[in-house]
Each structure stands twice: as structure tokens, then as C-alpha cells.
Design an enzyme around this catalytic site. Structure first.
Site, PDB file in Angstrom:
ATOM      1  N   PHE A 139       0.864  -1.192   0.000  1.00 48.88           N
ATOM      2  CA  PHE A 139       0.000   0.000   0.000  1.00 48.88           C
ATOM      3  C   PHE A 139       0.891   1.230   0.000  1.00 48.88           C
ATOM      4  O   PHE A 139       1.731   1.397   0.879  1.00 48.88           O
ATOM      5  CB  PHE A 139      -0.923   0.030   1.225  1.00 48.88           C
ATOM      6  CG  PHE A 139      -1.928   1.140   1.142  1.00 48.88           C
ATOM      7  CD1 PHE A 139      -3.184   0.942   0.573  1.00 48.88           C
ATOM      8  CD2 PHE A 139      -1.622   2.409   1.613  1.00 48.88           C
ATOM      9  CE1 PHE A 139      -4.102   1.980   0.464  1.00 48.88           C
ATOM     10  CE2 PHE A 139      -2.540   3.455   1.511  1.00 48.88           C
ATOM     11  CZ  PHE A 139      -3.779   3.239   0.937  1.00 48.88           C
ATOM     12  N   ASP A 223       9.255   2.852   1.468  1.00 46.71           N
ATOM     13  CA  ASP A 223       8.065   3.531   1.976  1.00 46.71           C
ATOM     14  C   ASP A 223       7.995   3.251   3.470  1.00 46.71           C
ATOM     15  O   ASP A 223       7.598   2.169   3.896  1.00 46.71           O
ATOM     16  CB  ASP A 223       6.820   3.010   1.255  1.00 46.71           C
ATOM     17  CG  ASP A 223       5.549   3.711   1.755  1.00 46.71           C
ATOM     18  OD1 ASP A 223       5.603   4.373   2.807  1.00 46.71           O
ATOM     19  OD2 ASP A 223       4.508   3.575   1.083  1.00 46.71           O
ATOM     20  N   LYS A 252       2.727  10.219   8.306  1.00 50.50           N
ATOM     21  CA  LYS A 252       2.036   9.723   9.497  1.00 50.50           C
ATOM     22  C   LYS A 252       2.656  10.237  10.807  1.00 50.50           C
ATOM     23  O   LYS A 252       2.419  11.373  11.194  1.00 50.50           O
ATOM     24  CB  LYS A 252       1.969   8.196   9.465  1.00 50.50           C
ATOM     25  CG  LYS A 252       1.033   7.665   8.374  1.00 50.50           C
ATOM     26  CD  LYS A 252       0.718   6.211   8.589  1.00 50.50           C
ATOM     27  CE  LYS A 252      -0.047   5.572   7.449  1.00 50.50           C
ATOM     28  NZ  LYS A 252      -1.471   5.847   7.457  1.00 50.50           N
TER      29      LYS A 252
HETATM   30  N1  PMP Z   1       2.322   4.372   2.429  1.00 49.74           N
HETATM   31  C1  PMP Z   1       2.018   3.574   3.456  1.00 49.74           C
HETATM   32  C2  PMP Z   1       2.946   2.471   3.819  1.00 49.74           C
HETATM   33  C3  PMP Z   1       0.850   3.779   4.187  1.00 49.74           C
HETATM   34  O1  PMP Z   1       0.554   2.973   5.205  1.00 49.74           O
HETATM   35  C4  PMP Z   1      -0.014   4.848   3.816  1.00 49.74           C
HETATM   36  C5  PMP Z   1      -1.289   5.138   4.578  1.00 49.74           C
HETATM   37  N2  PMP Z   1      -1.889   4.087   5.202  1.00 49.74           N
HETATM   38  C6  PMP Z   1       0.346   5.656   2.738  1.00 49.74           C
HETATM   39  C7  PMP Z   1       1.524   5.401   2.068  1.00 49.74           C
HETATM   40  C8  PMP Z   1      -0.508   6.810   2.296  1.00 49.74           C
HETATM   41  O2  PMP Z   1      -0.415   7.843   3.200  1.00 49.74           O
HETATM   42  P1  PMP Z   1      -1.442   9.057   3.144  1.00 49.74           P
HETATM   43  O3  PMP Z   1      -2.790   8.501   3.481  1.00 49.74           O
HETATM   44  O4  PMP Z   1      -0.910  10.040   4.145  1.00 49.74           O
HETATM   45  O5  PMP Z   1      -1.411   9.592   1.756  1.00 49.74           O
END
Ligand code: PMP
Length: 403
Positions: A139, A223, A252
Site C-alpha cells: 500500500f 516507503d 504519518k
Molecule cells: N504508504 C504507506 C505504507 C501507508 O501505510 C499509507 C497510509 N496508510 C500511505 C503510504 C498513504 O499515506 P497518506 O494517506 O498520508 O497519503
């Protein structure tokens, strides 16, 4: 008193219905506790999906952000601002990376990372080197670029051809090797797949990816939106694994609730996105930068990295015991530090358990269909972890008795 029902009826009238929130309305938080509008208390074991690293309403965090807004909130990237420079220095130091590009969210950090990899090769005269290797169940966010990387077909369905990404099984180095080619610009990977079910990479996987990247010249893109900023007991997961990525996406926990993101890069890639190729109105503004600097200061002052390790061990042991005692309901526990997953047996749905947890006053969320995810604020106390484990035991034992 305002009621949950009255506000939810307004929400159903006015909010765009792209989410399926729990049946209550939160309005206040303190540490790891939050309260709904009717005064019911919930223990927060998800921290707004791994965001509220320093808990709710941390006095120092509140002060840092409010004082910054009272001093200088925003100027745009037409001008330097002192807080942005200071936050970049702090973040580079703790991450052991060289350059910081600020943005506002996780998907934006990933978008910047994708653009960095592609434009790096464009600058080297290889404009066709555009393909990215990503992983099944990964994700990376919901914008179209980040969505192209996201490895769960249901998230991509209906959005057309997103292109130029090859998905391979997570943890499978041979599959990565087989998918490589001269057109691959980068490999993007989560050290633990968060949304994909709190699935840690197998030992040696990231090191293996580093070797593949070194051999081909492709960039290793991490990521760490969910795993970074202390959640696993180090600032970033790669620091524990002895792997140096070329670029890292953070968000986050970075702002402790204030919406920020950052792309961190090695010096070698500082020229990949020259002026005019990328930007963000809000990225690195004084307000967001104050939030980032304050999170880093609080994590340091309160020794929250060591805390994430010791409290993570407590949580892991407690959840492990629940798995042992209720094998008919729980398959396994996995994860690291304060990102833990309890995997349910086939036939049980995380969604159902989460709904029951809400009723009991616990904010636990799912990850995938069958995994309960625990990602509490890093400031959680041992007693609160025990409370979360006891609640889990009650939830699981009631499922066991239903069968
Ligand atoms: N990358 C990872 C690993 C995530 O867990 C998330 C959100 N759950 C995102 C990207 C996307 O982040 P955002 O919702 O702040 O765009």
C-alpha cells in the site's frame, strides 16, 4: 449535549460517503485516551493509523504548533523559513539521510519518490527508464501515481491503466530478479506491509533488494510512511537492518497529527529534481515544520525509541499469549515494536472484531481482512498496553465461545 446520532445524521447528509467510519463521533483526546461527543472514553490502540506518535494533546506539541501559528504560519516556497530549515536538519540527522523534500502526506511523499527515480534517469539521458517494481499487497497511497504502486487489485480497480509498474510477490527475491530489466528505475518496498496485514519482510529481503539495485543501478525506494518515526524502535526500519536506501518516504508519525510528509534522499540524488520539476505550496511551511521538530524533540526527550522496543515486546508477548490460548480463533501474531498484527483464523473477519472493540471502548483497526492491527501512540503506558491485551483476550474469547 450533542449526540452521536444527531451528528452522524449530519455526516450522512454532508460528508462525501467514501469511508465507512465507526458509529460514534470523537471530539477530544488526551494521551492515549479519546472521548466521543457523549463522553464515552476509548483507549486508542491505533493512533489515527500510526499517526499520533506523541499521543493526543501532548502539551509540548500543542505549544510548539500554537506558538508557531502565532509567530509565522505560512510563507510558501518562494521564501526560506527558519523552521523549515531547522526541521530539515533534524530530520536528516535522525534519518541519516542527506536531503529533505517536504510535502503534506504519505502518498505525496511516494509521488515525489517516484518522480525522483524517473527524473534521475531522465537527467542521465535514459528517458525510457520508467518502470518501477512494487509488491503484491503493498500500500503506497491513493493518488494515481501512488495507486499504480499499490499491490492490492481492489484499490486499483476502475481507475484505468496506471502503467509502468510490475508487481511481484513480497519477500521473493528471485521474482524481483526475474522482473528486473534495463527499463527499471526503482524498487519500492515497505519494511513491514502495514495495510497489507502487518506483514514483515523476511530476514535479508531488504539487503537482497539493495544488492539487486546496486547491480542494476535502479534506486531502492523505501516507503516508511507507517513504519518510520520510531514505531519499530528505531527512527526508521532500515537503520536497524543495516540497509541504506536511496530515498525514503515518511509521513504519518512525522507530524504527530499535523498533516505532513517528507521525501528523504541520499546526496547522490540531490540533482534529480531541479527547480521547476516538483513542489508543493504547503510543503515545509513553518507550521508543519514546527510540528515535525516538536515530534523529534519529544521522541528524544521521552526516550520513545527505547519505549517502542520495550512496550512493543510487552504487546507482542501479550498478543502471543492470546494466540496460544485461543488457537481456534487466532492464527498468529506478527510485527515489530509498536506495529503488531493479530492474524485471525479463516472464517473470522477483522471488521467484526473491530466493531465489537468499539462497543467495549477500544480503538483497534483492521489491516486486510483477517488481521487486527495495533499501532498505538508511542507514549502508551505499560498499564494501557495491558488493558489493550485484556480487551483483546475478551474479544477473542467471546468469538471462541460463539463457535
Ligand atoms: N504508504 C504507506 C505504507 C501507508 O501505510 C499509507 C497510509 N496508510 C500511505 C503510504 C498513504 O499515506 P497518506 O494517506 O498520508 O497519503
Amino acid at each position: 449535549m450533542r449526540s452521536n446520532a444527531r451528528l452522524i445524521s449530519l455526516a450522512e447528509r454532508y460528508l462525501y460517503p467514501n469511508y465507512r467510519p465507526g458509529p460514534f463521533v470523537l471530539e477530544r483526546g488526551q494521551g492515549c485516551d479519546v472521548w466521543d461527543v457523549e463522553g464515552k472514553r476509548y483507549l486508542d490502540l491505533c493512533a489515527g493509523v500510526a499517526v499520533c506518535s506523541v499521543g493526543h494533546a501532548h502539551p509540548k506539541h500543542v505549544r510548539a504548533i500554537s506558538e508557531q501559528m502565532a509567530t509565522l504560519g505560512h510563507v510558501s516556497n518562494w521564501f526560506y523559513n527558519a523552521r523549515g530549515i531547522e526541521a530539515a536538519e533534524k530530520l536528516a540527522n535522525v534519518s541519516e539521510m542527506d536531503r529533505v523534500l517536504f510535502c503534506n502526506s504519505g502518498c505525496e511523499a511516494n509521488e515525489a519518490m517516484l518522480k525522483l527515480a524517473r527524473h534521475h534517469f531522465f537527467g542521465l539521458g535514459q528517458p525510457d527508464r520508467l518502470r518501477i517494481i512494487a509488491f503484491d499487497n503493498a500500500f503506497h497511497g491513493r493518488t494515481l501515481g501512488a495507486l499504480s504502486l499499490t499491490g492490492t487489485p481492489k484499490y486499483r480497480e476502475g481507475f484505468g491503466d496506471l502503467g509502468r509498474v510490475t508487481h511481484v510477490p513480497y519477500g521473493d527475491l528471485a521474482a524481483v530478479q526475474a522482473a528486473m530489466g534495463p527499463d527499471v528505475a526503482g524498487i519500492i518496498v515497505e519494511p513491514i506491509q502495514g495495510e497489507g496485514g502487518v506483514e514483515p519482510a523476511p530476514p535479508g529481503f531488504l539487503n537482497g533488494l539493495r544488492d539487486i539495485c546496486d547491480a542494476s543501478g535502479a534506486l531502492l525506494l523505501l516507503d516508511e510512511v507507517q513504519t518510520g518515526m520510531g514505531r519499530l524502535g528505531s527512527w526508521f526500519a532500515y537503520q536497524n537492518l543495516g540497509v541504506k536506501p536511496d530515498a525514503v518516504a515518511a509521513a504519518k508519525g512525522l507530524g504527530g497529527g499535523f498533516p505532513v510528509g517528507a521525501l528523504l534522499t541520499r546526496e547522490a540524488f540531490a540533482g534529480a529534481l531541479p527547480p521547476g520539476t516538483h513542489g508543493s505550496t504547503y510543503g515545509g511551511n513553518p507550521l508543519g515544520a514546527a510540528a515535525i521538530a516538536s515530534v523529534i524533540a519529544i521522541v528524544e526527550e521521552e526516550d520513545l525509541l527505547a519505549g517502542a522496543r520495550s512496550k512493543g515486546a510487552l504487546l507482542a508477548a501479550g498478543l502471543g499469549a492470546v494466540v496460544q490460548d485461543f488457537p481456534q480463533v487466532c492464527q498468529s501474531r506478527r510485527g515489530e515494536g509498536l506495529l503488531q498484527g493479530l492474524v485471525l483464523q479463516p472464517g473470522f473477519l477483522a471488521r467484526d472484531v473491530v466493531g465489537r472493540a468499539f462497543e467495549l471502548g477500544y480503538l483497534i483497526i483492521g489491516a486486510g481482512e483477517r488481521v487486527l492491527r495495533y499501532a498505538p501512540p508511542l507514549v502508551i503506558t505499560d498499564a494501557q498496553i495491558q488493558e489493550g491485551i485484556s480487551a483483546t483476550r475478551r474479544l477473542v474469547s467471546s468469538l471462541a465461545s460463539q463457535r
